[in-house]
Design a protein around this motif. Structure first.
Motif, PDB file in Angstrom:
ATOM      1  N   LEU A 114      45.293  16.098   6.532  1.00  0.00           N
ATOM      2  CA  LEU A 114      45.142  16.880   7.754  1.00  0.00           C
ATOM      3  C   LEU A 114      45.106  18.372   7.483  1.00  0.00           C
ATOM      4  O   LEU A 114      44.616  19.146   8.292  1.00  0.00           O
ATOM      5  N   GLY A 115      45.637  18.831   6.338  1.00  0.00           N
ATOM      6  CA  GLY A 115      45.635  20.262   6.036  1.00  0.00           C
ATOM      7  C   GLY A 115      46.925  20.659   5.372  1.00  0.00           C
ATOM      8  O   GLY A 115      47.959  19.984   5.478  1.00  0.00           O
ATOM      9  N   HIS A 116      46.849  21.855   4.643  1.00  0.00           N
ATOM     10  CA  HIS A 116      48.011  22.284   3.863  1.00  0.00           C
ATOM     11  C   HIS A 116      49.173  22.682   4.772  1.00  0.00           C
ATOM     12  O   HIS A 116      50.343  22.442   4.443  1.00  0.00           O
ATOM     13  N   PHE A 117      48.816  23.318   5.880  1.00  0.00           N
ATOM     14  CA  PHE A 117      49.876  23.829   6.747  1.00  0.00           C
ATOM     15  C   PHE A 117      50.175  22.888   7.910  1.00  0.00           C
ATOM     16  O   PHE A 117      50.946  23.232   8.798  1.00  0.00           O
ATOM     17  N   SER A 118      49.495  21.688   7.977  1.00  0.00           N
ATOM     18  CA  SER A 118      49.778  20.715   9.054  1.00  0.00           C
ATOM     19  C   SER A 118      51.091  20.025   8.768  1.00  0.00           C
ATOM     20  O   SER A 118      51.518  19.906   7.611  1.00  0.00           O
ATOM     21  N   ASP A 119      51.665  19.535   9.859  1.00  0.00           N
ATOM     22  CA  ASP A 119      52.926  18.835   9.687  1.00  0.00           C
ATOM     23  C   ASP A 119      52.894  17.598  10.557  1.00  0.00           C
ATOM     24  O   ASP A 119      52.918  17.726  11.794  1.00  0.00           O
ATOM     25  N   PRO A 120      52.735  16.450  10.096  1.00  0.00           N
ATOM     26  CA  PRO A 120      52.666  16.153   8.651  1.00  0.00           C
ATOM     27  C   PRO A 120      51.314  16.537   8.052  1.00  0.00           C
ATOM     28  O   PRO A 120      50.359  16.807   8.779  1.00  0.00           O
TER      29      PRO A 120
ATOM     30  N   GLU B 294      49.678  21.027  -2.656  1.00  0.00           N
ATOM     31  CA  GLU B 294      49.827  19.583  -2.785  1.00  0.00           C
ATOM     32  C   GLU B 294      48.862  18.883  -1.857  1.00  0.00           C
ATOM     33  O   GLU B 294      48.587  19.349  -0.747  1.00  0.00           O
ATOM     34  N   ASN B 295      48.305  17.726  -2.206  1.00  0.00           N
ATOM     35  CA  ASN B 295      47.453  16.858  -1.394  1.00  0.00           C
ATOM     36  C   ASN B 295      47.918  15.448  -1.642  1.00  0.00           C
ATOM     37  O   ASN B 295      47.514  14.799  -2.609  1.00  0.00           O
ATOM     38  N   PRO B 296      48.808  14.916  -0.765  1.00  0.00           N
ATOM     39  CA  PRO B 296      49.368  13.586  -1.035  1.00  0.00           C
ATOM     40  C   PRO B 296      48.307  12.512  -1.148  1.00  0.00           C
ATOM     41  O   PRO B 296      48.476  11.573  -1.928  1.00  0.00           O
ATOM     42  N   CYS B 297      47.220  12.664  -0.335  1.00  0.00           N
ATOM     43  CA  CYS B 297      46.173  11.636  -0.418  1.00  0.00           C
ATOM     44  C   CYS B 297      45.477  11.680  -1.773  1.00  0.00           C
ATOM     45  O   CYS B 297      45.161  10.646  -2.359  1.00  0.00           O
ATOM     46  N   LYS B 298      45.254  12.863  -2.292  1.00  0.00           N
ATOM     47  CA  LYS B 298      44.584  13.009  -3.581  1.00  0.00           C
ATOM     48  C   LYS B 298      45.532  12.703  -4.735  1.00  0.00           C
ATOM     49  O   LYS B 298      45.141  12.107  -5.744  1.00  0.00           O
ATOM     50  N   ASP B 299      46.791  13.090  -4.576  1.00  0.00           N
ATOM     51  CA  ASP B 299      47.761  12.899  -5.653  1.00  0.00           C
ATOM     52  C   ASP B 299      48.367  11.501  -5.652  1.00  0.00           C
ATOM     53  O   ASP B 299      49.179  11.201  -6.527  1.00  0.00           O
ATOM     54  N   LYS B 300      47.992  10.681  -4.667  1.00  0.00           N
ATOM     55  CA  LYS B 300      48.529   9.334  -4.545  1.00  0.00           C
ATOM     56  C   LYS B 300      50.045   9.354  -4.347  1.00  0.00           C
ATOM     57  O   LYS B 300      50.765   8.466  -4.800  1.00  0.00           O
ATOM     58  N   THR B 301      50.540  10.392  -3.644  1.00  0.00           N
ATOM     59  CA  THR B 301      51.978  10.465  -3.369  1.00  0.00           C
ATOM     60  C   THR B 301      52.290  10.107  -1.921  1.00  0.00           C
ATOM     61  O   THR B 301      53.409  10.300  -1.458  1.00  0.00           O
TER      62      THR B 301
END
Length: 725
Positions: free
Chosen positions: A676-682, A657-664
């Motif tokens: 920030l990355g797939h495994f970053s939190d957030p 998932e990429n919230p910035c790309k998916d507009k979520t």
């Protein structure tokens, strides 16, 4: 004496027949004068739609037509001769024996053409109006002349003779003159035979077809009406002379003799069956009862005749002294038989058998140039009579008559040789001359008569028509005057009580499926009484509403699959010998069709589902499979199905998932999402764009670019960081 006369007539007829036969052999020099229209139209027992009956003349059949579209026309070569003779004879005589259905309207004879729907003339017996109509077309205009009170359409045999010659249009029924009319124009001069057809009984429309029996229909030429009637057995006696009506008739003498309904040759009476139904006989008796009442009323009215008509009553009444005497009546005076008298000095009349016969007095030639007329005398006279031919030359030819119509004079002259004689006498002679009567008619346009009363409704139940007519005779167009404009007939609808409607079956429904596939079963079909339904007292449909039938009667084969030997879902094939075989196992199973085991799609297709850390996320079911949902922070499909084909084509795909790309993401519209990355939190953070300040999820305008918003913001994460200055 009577026997000798009949014998002489017989041998005279034989000689005439031989002479006619020899004349025909010499080259058919003389033309036919009598045409049997049924014969020259090839109407016989084989004609479609023509039924044969026995008529008054037992030697020839009578016909009733029920298929008028199959009536053949007269032969073309015969039609040409007929039209030629009509022109030469200035008309024709039509003789026919008929029995017309009561109150019907029917065409007896018609000449059609040259177009398909055009007609040149037709003779119609109109039972509804009780007339015999002569209808002809001249210059595209229709002319109708009707003889009234003819009483033809009463279901009784009638022997009629129609005379259309010169200006005469007369109808004789039997030996009696029924009615007559003077024709205004010789329509027969314009008849054409080319591309034309002459029909018997066939009308221009369906309502005008002749309904009844026809026999001995003949066209007669070169024969007087007296000879035609004489051949039918009529005698020129007082009874026939008295009832004759013409221009010179001053008074109509009525003969008390009772005439029969059929006059002509009387064939030997033979026993025959009554061709009337009980209903028709009942109607006849009812009409006879009404007729008796009418006759009684007429007899009462005759008893009340005034004294002014006493002389007429003596001629037709029970007075025994004058009943059998022949007298004539004119201008209030009674003249005896063979008595003569002078009318207007130039007309002499004689009473002959109760009929007034008048003729113009013929004047002899006078031998003077200036004759004189004596009062009371018709002819001119000379004042002296001392004439001598001595010294005179022969008389010249008479000059042309001084007039072209009516009465005039002619003159002739001679010259005198004065050297030889004094020549006593006139040198000019004058005599009377006369031609046809002058036509003093003036040009006048036609005018319509009053409308007749409406006819009775054409039906006794349901919807029918009523008709009324008017004639173009008030006045009749003459001398080139215009015909009446408009229609001579009006028709309107009339409604009676609804007619009873008998029920009729509708179509059968399709056959139902057979109750068995073999060994004999039952199928059925049904129908409804709705085409139409019975209404207004109509009868219901007769018959059954359902029908049954045997079906699939063939013997059933031995079915080895009845014991279900195959795996559920596998096809079973049975053979006539009782053996069987199973088809392949259903999808998701492996085996021979008899024994099938579940196929593990997760093992057969190892990559059918997404793997995380080499952990298989596929779940096998019996039968089929399905994949677990994509792991957290992944998105993708979750396939499921049965069989290898589905497993190979419907593989699971999971993407990070990429919230910035998916507009979520949940960043403010004036903020920028930073992945920030797939495994970053957030996995992402939000930063307000230049000109705005806030925590990223809430941004406000920063006009002075000092990093603080113009107005305080309510930030959830940090109440003061870039939200409240």
């Amino acid at each position: 004496g009577v026997m000798l006369q009949r014998s002489g007539l017989f041998w005279l007829a034989v000689l005439i027949t031989l002479w006619v036969s020899s004349s025909a052999q010499d080259g058919d020099k003389e033309e036919e004068t009598t045409f049997d229209l049924l014969q020259i139209s090839n109407i016989n027992r084989k004609t479609i739609g023509a039924k044969v009956f026995r008529g008054p003349d037992p030697t020839v059949p009578a016909y009733r037509f029920i298929r008028f579209d199959h009536i053949p026309p007269c032969k073309p070569e015969k039609l040409k001769k007929i039209v030629k003779l009509i022109r030469q004879n200035e008309g024709f005589i039509l003789s026919a024996t008929l029995r017309q259905d009561r109150q019907s309207r029917g065409t007896i004879l018609a000449l059609e053409g040259p177009g398909i729907s055009e007609r040149q003339f037709e003779i119609i017996s109109n039972g509804r109006a009780n007339t015999l109509d002569l209808i002809y077309w001249v210059d595209g205009f229709q002319n109708v002349i009707s003889l009234e009170d003819v009483d033809l359409a009463d279901s009784q045999w009638k022997n009629l003779t129609v005379q259309i010659t010169g200006e005469n249009y007369n109808l004789y029924v039997g030996c009696d003159l029924i009615d007559s009319f003077i024709l205004e124009e010789p329509f027969y001069e314009q008849l054409k035979a080319e591309n034309s057809r002459m029909y018997v009984a066939k009308g221009s429309i369906r309502e005008n077809h002749f309904r009844g029996l026809l026999q001995n229909i003949q066209l007669i030429f070169d024969t007087s009406i007296e000879d035609v009637l004489r051949k039918k057995g009529c005698q020129r006696s007082q009874s026939t002379e008295v009832n004759t009506i013409n221009e010179s008739t001053e008074i109509l003498h009525l003969s008390p003799a009772v005439t029969t309904e059929y006059v002509g040759e009387k064939p030997e009476k033979k026993a025959e069956f009554c061709d009337r139904s009980c209903e028709e006989l009942g109607t006849m008796f009812t009409e006879l009862t009404g007729l008796r009442i009418v006759v009684n009323n007429l007899a009462d009215n005759l008893q009340k005749v005034s004294e002014e008509n006493q002389i007429m009553w003596e001629l037709i009444g029970p007075n025994k002294t004058l009943k059998n005497q022949s007298v004539c009546w004119q201008d209030g005076r009674v003249f005896a038989d063979n008595e003569s008298w002078i009318v207007d000095s130039c007309t002499k009349c004689t009473c002959q058998d109760s009929k007034i016969v008048c003729h113009q007095i013929t004047c002899p030639a006078v031998s003077c140039a200036d004759p004189s007329f004596v009062e009371g005398e018709c002819c001119p006279v000379c004042s002296h009579s001392d004439d001598s031919e001595e010294g005179w030359s022969p008389w010249s030819d008479w000059t042309k008559c001084s007039v072209t119509c009516g009465s005039g004079t002619q003159m002739r002259g001679r010259s005198c040789d004065v050297t030889r004689s004094a020549c006593t006498g006139p040198h000019i002679q004058t005599r009377m001359c006369s031609f046809k009567k002058c036509d003093h008619r003036i040009r006048q346009d036609g005018g319509w008569s009053h409308w007749s009363p409406w006819s009775s409704c054409s039906v006794t139940c349901g919807v029918g028509n009523i008709t009324r007519i008017r004639l173009c005779n008030s006045p009749i167009p003459q001398m080139g005057g215009k015909n009446c404009v408009g229609n001579g007939r009006e028709t309107e609808k009339c409604e009676k009580v609804p007619c009873p409607v008998n029920g009729q079956w509708g179509p059968w429904s399709p056959w139902s499926a057979c109750t068995v596939t073999c060994g004999g079963g039952i199928r059925e079909r049904s129908r409804l009484c709705n085409s139409p339904e019975p209404q207004y007292g109509g009868k219901p449909c007769v018959g059954d509403t359902k029908q049954h039938d045997m079906c699939n009667k063939r013997d059933c084969p031995i079915d080895g699959c009845l014991s279900n030997p195959c795996f559920p879902g596998a096809d079973c094939n049975s053979y006539p010998d009782g053996s069987w075989s199973c088809g392949p196992c259903p999808a998701g199973y492996l085996g021979n069709g008899t024994v099938c085991e579940d196929l593990d799609e997760c093992i057969a297709v190892s990559d059918v589902c997404f793997k995380v850390n080499q952990v298989h996320r596929c779940v096998n079911t019996n039968p089929g499979f399905h994949c677990l949902p994509c792991p957290p922070r992944y998105k993708g499909s979750q396939p499921y199905g049965v069989g290898l084909e589905v497993a190979k084509t419907e593989k699971q795909v999971c993407e990070p998932e990429n919230p910035c790309k998916d507009k979520t993401h949940s960043c403010h519209k004036s903020a920028e999402c930073i992945y920030l990355g797939h495994f970053s939190d957030p996995m992402y953070k939000c930063e307000c764009r230049t000109g705005y300040a806030g925590d990223g999820r809430i941004c406000g305008e920063d006009s002075d670019l000092d990093g603080w918003p113009n107005n305080n913001l309510v930030c959830a994460a940090n109440a003061t960081y870039h939200c409240v200055k």
